[in-house]
Write a protein that holds these residues in place. Structure first.
Motif, PDB file in Angstrom:
ATOM      1  N   SER A  49       0.839  -1.205   0.000  1.00 37.19           N
ATOM      2  CA  SER A  49       0.000   0.000   0.000  1.00 37.19           C
ATOM      3  C   SER A  49       0.876   1.257   0.000  1.00 37.19           C
ATOM      4  O   SER A  49       2.028   1.229   0.420  1.00 37.19           O
ATOM      5  CB  SER A  49      -0.934   0.011   1.204  1.00 37.19           C
ATOM      6  N   ASP A  50       0.311   2.339  -0.467  1.00 32.67           N
ATOM      7  CA  ASP A  50       0.999   3.625  -0.492  1.00 32.67           C
ATOM      8  C   ASP A  50       0.896   4.232   0.915  1.00 32.67           C
ATOM      9  O   ASP A  50      -0.139   4.789   1.284  1.00 32.67           O
ATOM     10  CB  ASP A  50       0.356   4.537  -1.525  1.00 32.67           C
ATOM     11  N   LYS A  52       2.252   6.826   2.406  1.00 38.54           N
ATOM     12  CA  LYS A  52       2.013   8.272   2.499  1.00 38.54           C
ATOM     13  C   LYS A  52       0.546   8.590   2.234  1.00 38.54           C
ATOM     14  O   LYS A  52      -0.059   9.390   2.953  1.00 38.54           O
ATOM     15  CB  LYS A  52       2.900   9.032   1.514  1.00 38.54           C
ATOM     16  N   LYS A  53      -0.010   7.978   1.215  1.00 39.25           N
ATOM     17  CA  LYS A  53      -1.421   8.218   0.877  1.00 39.25           C
ATOM     18  C   LYS A  53      -2.332   7.703   1.993  1.00 39.25           C
ATOM     19  O   LYS A  53      -3.246   8.407   2.416  1.00 39.25           O
ATOM     20  CB  LYS A  53      -1.757   7.528  -0.436  1.00 39.25           C
ATOM     21  N   THR A  54      -2.076   6.499   2.462  1.00 37.39           N
ATOM     22  CA  THR A  54      -2.934   5.891   3.482  1.00 37.39           C
ATOM     23  C   THR A  54      -2.863   6.653   4.795  1.00 37.39           C
ATOM     24  O   THR A  54      -3.884   7.077   5.336  1.00 37.39           O
ATOM     25  CB  THR A  54      -2.543   4.414   3.709  1.00 37.39           C
ATOM     26  N   GLY A  56      -1.260   9.626   5.460  1.00 42.24           N
ATOM     27  CA  GLY A  56      -1.484  11.062   5.282  1.00 42.24           C
ATOM     28  C   GLY A  56      -2.959  11.379   5.125  1.00 42.24           C
ATOM     29  O   GLY A  56      -3.499  12.283   5.767  1.00 42.24           O
ATOM     30  N   GLY A  57      -3.625  10.630   4.263  1.00 45.83           N
ATOM     31  CA  GLY A  57      -5.059  10.824   4.060  1.00 45.83           C
ATOM     32  C   GLY A  57      -5.852  10.537   5.316  1.00 45.83           C
ATOM     33  O   GLY A  57      -6.788  11.272   5.664  1.00 45.83           O
ATOM     34  N   SER A  58      -5.472   9.486   6.018  1.00 49.93           N
ATOM     35  CA  SER A  58      -6.159   9.138   7.268  1.00 49.93           C
ATOM     36  C   SER A  58      -6.008  10.236   8.302  1.00 49.93           C
ATOM     37  O   SER A  58      -6.970  10.582   8.999  1.00 49.93           O
ATOM     38  CB  SER A  58      -5.612   7.829   7.838  1.00 49.93           C
TER      39      SER A  58
END
Length: 134
Positions: A49-50, A52-54, A56-58
């Motif tokens: 999984s990404d 930073k995306k997971t 950071g978005g969370s």
């Protein structure tokens, strides 16, 4: 209603505390294995999984929830009211909404309890922090 009364420090600490709670809740110490099994995820899925995306978005979504809780609680929130409001939001808005989706998606009761339980404790924790600091 403006947001000029918000204690941004309290809101930020509430978001961080909620984020930490999630890290513990979904860790191997508590519900990681059961959660992964119920979601059909593997260790490889998590590793691919990404991050930073997971994460950071969370965190941004958790911060948004914390800001909105701060707005709902208003200026000078009382501790008891803040915790109770967090409990009510967690159970009556978030977990119950998950419940509706999970029924139609035919997801397991176990997954509902893991995810719904996290969000109940998430909002209780944020209410506690905002009530203590705010």
């Amino acid at each position: 209603m403006g947001i000029d009364y918000l204690n941004w420090f309290a809101v930020f600490v509430a978001a961080v505390s909620s984020f930490i709670l999630g890290g513990i809740w979904y860790s191997p110490w508590l519900f990681q294995r059961a959660w992964m099994e119920e979601c059909g995820l593997t260790e490889l899925d998590l590793k691919q999984s990404d991050v930073k995306k997971t994460f950071g978005g969370s965190f941004l979504l958790t911060l948004l929830a914390s800001v909105m809780l701060g707005i709902v609680l208003g200026p000078e929130p009382q501790l008891g009211k803040s915790v109770l409001t967090g409990l009510i939001i967690g159970v009556c808005w978030v977990a119950s909404s998950f419940g509706v989706s999970y029924l139609f998606e035919q997801r397991s009761r176990k997954l509902f309890l893991i995810n719904g339980g996290y969000h109940v404790f998430q909002f209780i924790t944020m209410g506690l922090v905002i009530g203590l600091i705010g």
